[in-house]
Design an enzyme around this catalytic site. Structure first.
Site, short mmCIF file in Angstrom:
data_model
loop_
_atom_site.label_atom_id
_atom_site.label_comp_id
_atom_site.label_asym_id
_atom_site.label_seq_id
_atom_site.Cartn_x
_atom_site.Cartn_y
_atom_site.Cartn_z
CG ASP A 66 -3.38 3.54 5.97
OD1 ASP A 66 -2.45 2.79 6.34
OD2 ASP A 66 -3.33 4.78 6.11
C1 BGC Z 1 -0.31 4.96 7.65
C2 BGC Z 1 0.20 4.82 6.25
C3 BGC Z 1 1.34 3.81 6.20
C4 BGC Z 1 0.86 2.50 6.78
C5 BGC Z 1 1.90 1.41 6.74
C6 BGC Z 1 -0.59 3.62 8.29
O1 BGC Z 1 -0.89 3.74 9.65
O2 BGC Z 1 -1.48 5.75 7.64
O3 BGC Z 1 0.62 6.06 5.75
O4 BGC Z 1 1.78 3.66 4.89
O5 BGC Z 1 0.47 2.72 8.12
O6 BGC Z 1 2.91 1.63 7.63
#
Ligand code: BGC
Length: 768
Positions: free
Chosen positions: A312
């Protein structure tokens, strides 16, 4: 000669042919990957594991923001792709939605550099969060959020949303979607509960599987230009931190992790999910991004997941900066890659990630075979997506982008989800000639109907992008004419303030106007948010909103409270004062219209709660709790507040008609290990309107070696009945459906009695 046997064989021969073709294709992909891998330098391999955010390659003063309008910084793009061999880009620029043609242009340019100027001509894979429609594409079809789809209890809506979103994501030139969220939404305090399918593992699994099929295809595959690779997230146990706040530690025993959190992910992986994103948080003291047991042993080995594991946002760096389990960035990379992460959503300083990982391999701290495993998975996803043949798809080839049909499907999902929670004296539906006051901070805003991840991360730009759709107020005005509809906000969200800040706004006038109408439609709830900015200190609805409800109730006019919110905010202080309560969740751009149709009886509501609606912030118990959580006070005993007493139970939702359940019968008194039992129940529409009913089948293990859950949802189906019509619903249940996980992580169905329940009917069955 009798021809029938051969005729019967034809479909099997055909299936065998298809099977051999797909095996042949897979072998070919594997061979191509191996041949490519042998040509790659270590630096080229490491680059494939690097993912950067779009702003890094946008013209601007810093890596974090780009100038507007966006244009690619060619020197930076070349540096990333040609010098560092970066394999993936994500996200939008400056948190804005772009027109599809601009997306095509940006991605086309990135692919041109990757495929025409790089040594090995490997395409970049672009990823995006298109979580209820294509979040960052202007004009895309915006569906209800997942929590709303869950309330339909009809998987077809999850499928439709994913199918349309896949098409429109590809129309934007993007082949990879960071969706669906399959986290267990058992804690209403969590700011991302709306992104998932609610609190029940079975419901999440059924809906999640349909989303995978909608995104990746049932008969075709992800190399179709109308399909995208999914990314199921956030593996594992993300949505239940002890504090209720995002990215704070969770404590989850192994048996709970497996029984409640893992099952939906397993189903999605079995359905073919191409990638998995890892939980940003910490479980039992171990950051999940550094957890070899969860990523490698459980996900890759036990579940046999062969796709890409992506980190993530910044979560490798976080092992050093936030969690303090790595002394520096380099050690953080070592921990994460050795734990099994294949791609790092870095997303800014790619030079540091690439240099450190190359050094770690040279120093023997990360094995090159681990890097090879990661790169194989990444290249395989790129090949399956057909990126070599079709590196960028273009809007001109997508005539169905934002079609009427897709809009209807988004509307239909909202109409089947909106849940009627209270209807005193059947005061709803309203007559179209009723004089109405529409009031409350959620009455005239598209932002509150859509929530976060709508045109921007926090959804704060929605009213700008979604002007052509109807707010609740506009939808009511269109339905009954503006003459009979007065609007005074009463309370408003603070412009530019934090999402939860609201203030009085012509409060006194709202109360005065209430006296001149027949009914008040009071629109309360939350403004949009997600992730850390959505953290919350008090689950109770805001003071100003409660106050508005109380003062309006004092006028003596019937108040219908409409709640639009990403999580169930406590309303026990005002619930008794309301004549009607309708929950819209986050119903998307067509939610205002769907709500108006329900309020005035053009649609009969059929949504059911996909979570427990709590009465109080200190009583957040899910429906599948232990018997000890239902301790009623005995006559004359001390008063204590240990009753299980939610505001509304999971699965609750009223309808304008009524249904009668009868004649529950089971094909056998015992359930055999190898043979399912069949369960039948008759449902009759005893009211005067046609309506849809969600028939749910629960089981209860009466005694078990681990204190059992009071009940668990095992099956459900949604049926439609005309007045007076009766249908028989059939379910099948296996011994495995009655199993639970022991403390040492094994599934077991223990001999004994089980109760089977549907509606208010129950029967006992024995497992021997
Ligand atoms: C979130 C994810 C997301 C990623 C990309 C993160 O902060 O937890 O769910 O896919 O950002 O945008």
């Amino acid at each position: 000669m009798n021809k029938t046997p051969i005729a019967k064989l034809i479909p099997f021969v055909f299936l065998f042919f298809l099977f051999s073709c797909s095996v042949g294709k897979r072998d070919k992909i594997d061979q191509e990957i191996e041949s490519l891998l042998t040509k790659m330098t270590l630096e080229e391999k490491v680059g494939q594991m690097a993912q950067i955010t779009l702003d890094v390659i946008g013209k601007g003063d810093s890596r974090y923001n780009s100038y507007e309008p966006f244009s690619v910084d060619t020197a930076m793009l070349r540096k990333a792709i040609l010098e560092y061999h970066v394999g993936s880009v994500l996200n939008t620029t400056n948190n804005y939605a772009l027109p599809p043609a601009q997306w095509n242009e940006i991605i086309g340019f990135i692919q041109q550099v990757a495929m025409e100027e790089s040594r090995l001509r490997i395409p970049v894979v672009y990823g995006i969060d298109a979580i209820h429609g294509v979040t960052y594409t202007e004009g895309a079809t915006i569906f209800p959020q997942q929590i709303t789809l869950a309330a339909t209890f009809d998987p077809v809506h999850a499928y439709n949303m994913a199918r349309v979103t896949a098409y429109e994501t590809r129309a934007s030139g993007i082949p990879w979607n960071f969706s669906p969220v399959l986290d267990l939404g058992s804690d209403p305090r969590f700011s991302r509960q709306f992104e998932g399918f609610g609190e029940d593992p079975y419901l999440i699994g059924v809906m999640g599987e349909q989303m995978i099929l909608g995104y990746e295809g049932i008969t075709d595959s992800v190399n179709s230009p109308y399909k995208v690779a999914t990314c199921v997230k956030h593996f594992l146990g993300y949505a239940v931190p002890a504090s209720g706040k995002d990215r704070t530690p969770a404590y989850i025993p192994e048996n709970m992790l497996r029984e409640y959190h893992l099952e939906p992910f397993k189903k999605a992986i079995d359905a073919g999910a191409e990638s998995v994103m890892i939980n940003s948080g910490i479980i039992n003291g171990i950051s999940v991004h550094a957890n070899h047991k969860i990523i490698t042993e459980l996900l890759k080995e036990e579940l046999k997941f062969e796709g890409v594991v992506v980190s993530d946002w910044m979560d490798i760096i976080n092992l050093h900066t936030r969690d303090k389990i790595a002394v520096d960035n380099k050690e953080a990379i070592k921990l994460a890659i050795n734990a099994g992460i294949d791609m790092s959503m870095i997303p800014y300083e790619f030079e540091r990630f690439c240099q450190n990982l190359v050094a770690l391999v040279k120093e023997g701290e990360v094995k090159e075979s681990r890097v090879d495993d990661a790169v194989r998975r990444i290249l395989k996803m790129k090949m399956k997506l057909g990126l070599w043949e079709n590196p960028v798809t273009r809007i001109d080839d997508y005539p169905e982008f934002a079609s009427e049909k897709s809009a209807r499907e988004a509307y239909q999902a909202a109409a089947e989800a909106i849940t009627l929670l209270k209807n005193e004296n059947n005061m709803l539906p309203l007559s179209k000639s009723t004089k109405i006051l529409v009031t409350g901070p959620n009455a005239n805003s598209m932002r509150v109907l859509n929530g976060g991840w709508t045109y921007s991360w926090q959804g704060e730009k929605t009213d700008h992008y979604a002007q052509q759709y109807n707010t609740i107020l506009e939808a009511i005005q269109h339905k009954v004419g503006a003459v009979n509809v007065k609007y005074v906000p009463g309370v408003s969200y603070v412009e530019g303030g934090h999402y939860y800040e609201d203030k009085e706004d012509r409060f006194g006038e709202a109360i005065r106007q209430a006296k001149n109408v027949d009914v008040v439609v009071l629109c309360l709830g939350e403004n949009s948010y997600t992730e850390k900015p959505g953290d919350l200190n008090d689950l109770t609805l805001s003071h100003n909103q409660l106050n508005l409800a109380k003062e309006l109730a004092k006028t003596g006019k019937p108040v219908v409270m409409v709640l639009s919110e990403g999580r169930p905010r406590c309303i026990s202080a005002i619930e008794p004062l309301m004549a009607g309560i309708v929950l819209t969740y986050l119903p998307g751009n067509y939610g205002g219209d769907a709500l108006a149709d329900i309020l005035f009886g053009d649609v009969n509501p059929s949504g059911k709660l996909p979570y427990t609606y709590p009465s109080y912030p200190n009583s957040l118990v899910t429906y599948y709790h232990k018997p000890a959580e239902e301790q009623k006070r005995a006559e004359g005993a001390y008063i204590y507040e240990s009753d299980y007493n939610p505001q509304y139970e999971f699965g609750f939702g009223l309808n304008y008609t009524s249904f009668e359940y009868s004649n529950l019968r089971i094909s056998s008194e015992t359930i055999d290990k190898n043979k399912p039992v069949e369960i039948f129940v008759d449902i009759m529409n005893t009211g005067s309107r046609s309506g849809k009913e969600v028939v749910m089948l629960y089981t209860s293990d009466l005694y078990a070696s681990i204190t059992p859950d009071v009940k668990r949802l095992r099956r459900f189906t949604k049926i439609e009945l005309e007045p007076g019509e009766k249908k028989t619903v059939k379910f099948e249940l296996n011994a495995r459906d009655l199993a639970f996980i022991t403390p040492d992580g094994k599934w077991v169905t223990e001999p004994g009695d089980f109760e089977i329940k549907t509606g208010s009917l129950k029967q006992t069955i024995k497992y021997e």
